[in-house]
Design an enzyme around this catalytic site. Structure first.
Site, PDB file in Angstrom:
ATOM      1  N   ALA A 125       0.796  -1.155  -0.049  1.00 44.53           N
ATOM      2  CA  ALA A 125      -0.032  -0.141   0.006  1.00 44.53           C
ATOM      3  C   ALA A 125       0.636   1.250   0.108  1.00 44.53           C
ATOM      4  CB  ALA A 125      -0.749  -0.147   1.328  1.00 44.53           C
ATOM      5  N   GLY A 179       0.698  -5.450   0.840  1.00 45.46           N
ATOM      6  CA  GLY A 179      -0.430  -5.525   0.168  1.00 45.46           C
ATOM      7  C   GLY A 179      -0.221  -6.179  -1.225  1.00 45.46           C
ATOM      8  N   GLU A 212      -0.392  -9.745  -0.610  1.00 47.96           N
ATOM      9  CA  GLU A 212      -2.177  -9.707  -0.406  1.00 47.96           C
ATOM     10  C   GLU A 212      -2.388  -9.953  -1.839  1.00 47.96           C
ATOM     11  OE1 GLU A 212      -3.485  -8.478   3.971  1.00 47.96           O
ATOM     12  OE2 GLU A 212      -2.264  -6.916   2.839  1.00 47.96           O
ATOM     13  N   GLU A 215       4.056  -5.513   7.491  1.00 43.80           N
ATOM     14  CA  GLU A 215       3.050  -4.439   8.105  1.00 43.80           C
ATOM     15  C   GLU A 215       3.427  -4.153   9.680  1.00 43.80           C
ATOM     16  OE1 GLU A 215       0.934  -5.695   4.522  1.00 43.80           O
ATOM     17  OE2 GLU A 215       2.213  -6.733   6.000  1.00 43.80           O
TER      18      GLU A 215
END
Length: 682
Positions: free
Chosen positions: A60, A100, A103, A123
């Site tokens: 992200a 992310g 993910e 994270e």
């Protein structure tokens, strides 16, 4: 954004957001728009998602953390949309698939990677958890145990390790074309059922063992991530993957990410993330001289003088940085032989673990150039002196270096506290002298505190900063004063904790409180580990130790200032710490060096109090924290006022990376901000 194309029945969605393809709102919309095109195109039978440039996706966009949930599609909406696609999606990973980015890959039906790729869910290092299904999908793919290892610590892993545990379906050689390889792989899976390829639908293999695994990792996290909240929240979220259906587990993950996102610890860790990147942009306060307008000298040949613990570590750091010519000078034959053997053994260990190749190891050994006299350093670009912390010895060395080294050579001293200007003045060109304060062991510790003398030229400073960055160090530029930044501040921490021993506390109480705050070790265990004699030698130089005082001198006063001699008594009784048969502030017993309270130390403190008519009082944890940390922070403000450090971030980086200040508090200056001092006032 994301680019879209079609090749041989395969749609290609390429993430295009240089330099690291972060999943900004534009990129997420681009992926969604491209996916819709692919699903609506009857000629497309499979989809490949890849990253343009040097990497797949690092996750992200941190600058959008607060607004991400408000913009459609947010990341957790996007991954569910990807997974539900009726057409098979292949994630083609090269470079990095972090956070992310991983993910997104987990939401794809297949994952392929170059052997050189790295994967991680880091994270937790930002004080949060994977918030787009990472805590729920990963356990369904690789189990609870491995997922807790990956998520609670946030370390990166090779593509091969990821393949071994079931994350990656196919590995390609590092020199392969990842896009071409992924397209061919996608063609091979056209028409295959996706029933067992949607990870959120899979059962958790080791769900029955979740309680046992949870307890194991709570113990590990409690020791390794002392005081940090996010690792424990990560474990709880992963546990729910075993206990709840995916949809319910995602609700728990969402609760976790929302609780962590605005926490002080997350703010602190994100602050540290940016500080570590901004520190490369150094400046000299009040001069306009900075990293953008000053170029370093080209450095190809480096010399290290002294092969003790520090010198050995510096040599290893230079070799790992790729320096092809490292002269090593140690006049003591035994010390020279032992130092070279140590360096070669460490390199052997690196090669055995696969950290470096055999070819790299041989190249590093070949780069070592033992020298026996100063004349042999005449062509060296950078000389780093790493001898005993003695002004007279250092001045003697620099006087000789000034005579033999070429005029452009940078002369660096590894002093931890001495006056860089005084050392520089014995050379013909003091402008060529700079401080490079490494932390032991130098090949392990990340911090390098570079010290600008009053005469150090901008180019010399730039060279020292550039060399630190080449070595992979968190390299901070500071001004010249006694102790510079780190040691100057840390002295107040040790002095005030000793005063608390006078007044009623004991070493075990102080250390317990500090470890609960987040320090890996307390102040007194650190002293035992590094050697209590180090501080004693420093106090000896200022004639402050107990043995140096004349008969009848006040026991609790030096030069008219309050003084606690307990640390002197400890050393003078032979209790140096680990190195003296495990006797220091504590006793360390057995092969595992188990820490135990020593009644002899307790008796020493009690006797001292009685002798000085000190009535001990109860000192609680709050007082210990305030008195241990606030004087240190106050000294940080003085350092900023004097221009020794350019900004609070530099101070925080020094204390976090050099003195084990808990990272999740952001360092002393950011901690001061969290408890009420506006950052703008610093």
């Amino acid at each position: 954004m994301a680019n879209y194309s079609v090749r041989n029945q395969v749609a290609i969605i390429s993430l295009c957001s240089p330099p690291v393809n972060a999943l900004s709102s534009d990129v997420r919309r681009g992926i969604l728009d491209s996916l819709k095109k692919a699903e609506q195109d009857v000629k497309v039978a499979a989809i490949v998602i890849c990253g343009e440039g040097r990497t797949f996706c690092v996750g992200a966009d941190i600058t959008e953390f607060k607004s991400e949930f408000k913009t459609f599609p947010n990341l957790f909406e996007l991954v569910d949309i990807l997974e539900s696609s009726p057409k098979p999606i292949v994630a083609a990973i090269h470079g990095h698939a972090f956070g992310g980015g991983l993910e997104v890959a987990l939401a794809c039906h297949y994952r392929v990677a170059l052997s050189s790729a790295k994967l991680a869910l880091p994270e937790v290092k930002l004080g949060i958890l994977p918030g787009a299904g990472g805590t729920q999908r990963l356990p369904r793919l690789i189990g609870i145990d491995s997922s807790m290892q990956w998520i609670a610590f946030g370390d990166e892993y090779s593509a091969q390790i990821a393949a071994n545990i079931g994350i990656i379906d196919r590995i390609f050689p590092s020199n392969a074309d990842i896009l071409e390889s992924a397209v061919q792989y996608a063609q091979s899976i056209i028409g295959k059922s996706l029933i067992n390829r949607r990870v959120s639908k899979l059962p958790v293999k080791d769900a029955s063992k979740v309680s046992h695994i949870m307890e194991k990792y709570k113990q590990i996290v409690g020791k390794k991530s002392r005081g940090a909240i996010a690792p424990m929240v990560c474990l709880e979220a992963i546990k729910h993957a075993a206990l709840l259906p995916y949809v319910e587990g995602m609700k728990k993950e969402r609760m976790g990410i929302e609780a962590l996102m605005g926490s002080d610890q997350s703010k602190s860790l994100i602050y540290m993330f940016f500080a570590e990147r901004q520190v490369r942009n150094w400046t000299i306060p009040g001069t306009g001289i900075n990293s953008k307008n000053t170029k370093p000298i080209k450095v190809e040949k480096v010399a290290v003088i002294g092969l003790g613990t520090m010198g050995r570590g510096i040599v290893l750091s230079l070799l790992k940085a790729g320096i092809k010519h490292v002269s090593v000078m140690e006049l003591n034959k035994t010390a020279r032989e032992n130092g070279l053997l140590f360096i070669k053994n460490i390199l052997e260990g690196y090669a055995a673990r696969g950290t470096i190749s055999e070819t790299q190891k041989r190249s590093m050994v070949d780069a070592l150039k033992p020298v026996s006299n100063f004349e042999m350093l005449k062509d060296t670009d950078l000389v780093i002196e790493a001898v005993f912390e003695s002004m007279s010895i250092k001045k003697d060395i620099f006087a000789k270096l000034g005579q033999v080294c070429k005029p452009s050579a940078v002369l660096a001293t590894n002093t931890s506290a001495l006056d860089v200007d005084e050392i520089a003045m014995v050379t013909p060109k003091p402008k060529q002298v700079v401080g490079m304060h490494f932390f032991a062991p130098a090949h392990v510790m990340k911090l390098l505190e570079n010290v600008r003398g009053s005469k150090s030229s901008p180019q010399v400073i730039a060279t020292a900063m550039n060399m630190g960055q080449r070595m992979g160090k968190v390299t901070v530029l500071v001004g010249n004063c006694h102790g510079f930044v780190g040691n100057r501040m840390f002295r107040h921490y040790t002095v005030e904790t000793d005063f608390m021993l006078e007044e009623g506390a004991y070493p075990e109480q102080v250390d317990t409180v500090l470890k609960k705050f987040g320090f890996a070790m307390g102040r007194y265990q650190v002293g035992d580990l590094s050697g209590n004699d180090i501080g004693y030698r420093m106090r000896t130089k200022f004639e402050m130790t107990n043995k140096q005082q004349p008969p009848g001198a006040p026991e609790r006063e030096r030069h008219g200032v309050r003084y606690c001699p307990l640390a002197d008594f400890l050393v003078e009784s032979g209790r140096l710490g680990y190195k003296s048969d495990g006797k220091g502030w504590f006793r360390y017993l057995g092969k595992n060096r188990e820490l135990t309270v020593d009644n002899e130390v307790t008796s020493m403190i009690d006797s001292y109090r009685r002798r000085n008519k000190i009535v001990p009082r109860k000192i609680n944890g709050e007082e210990i924290i305030e008195r241990a940390l606030y004087p240190l922070i106050n000294e940080g403000f003085k350092i900023l006022e004097e221009g020794i450090a350019s900004n609070p971030m530099e101070i925080d980086l020094i204390l976090v990376h050099g003195y084990a200040w808990p990272r999740h508090t952001g360092g002393p200056m950011f901690y001061a901000h969290l408890i009420g001092i506006p950052f703008e006032s610093m």
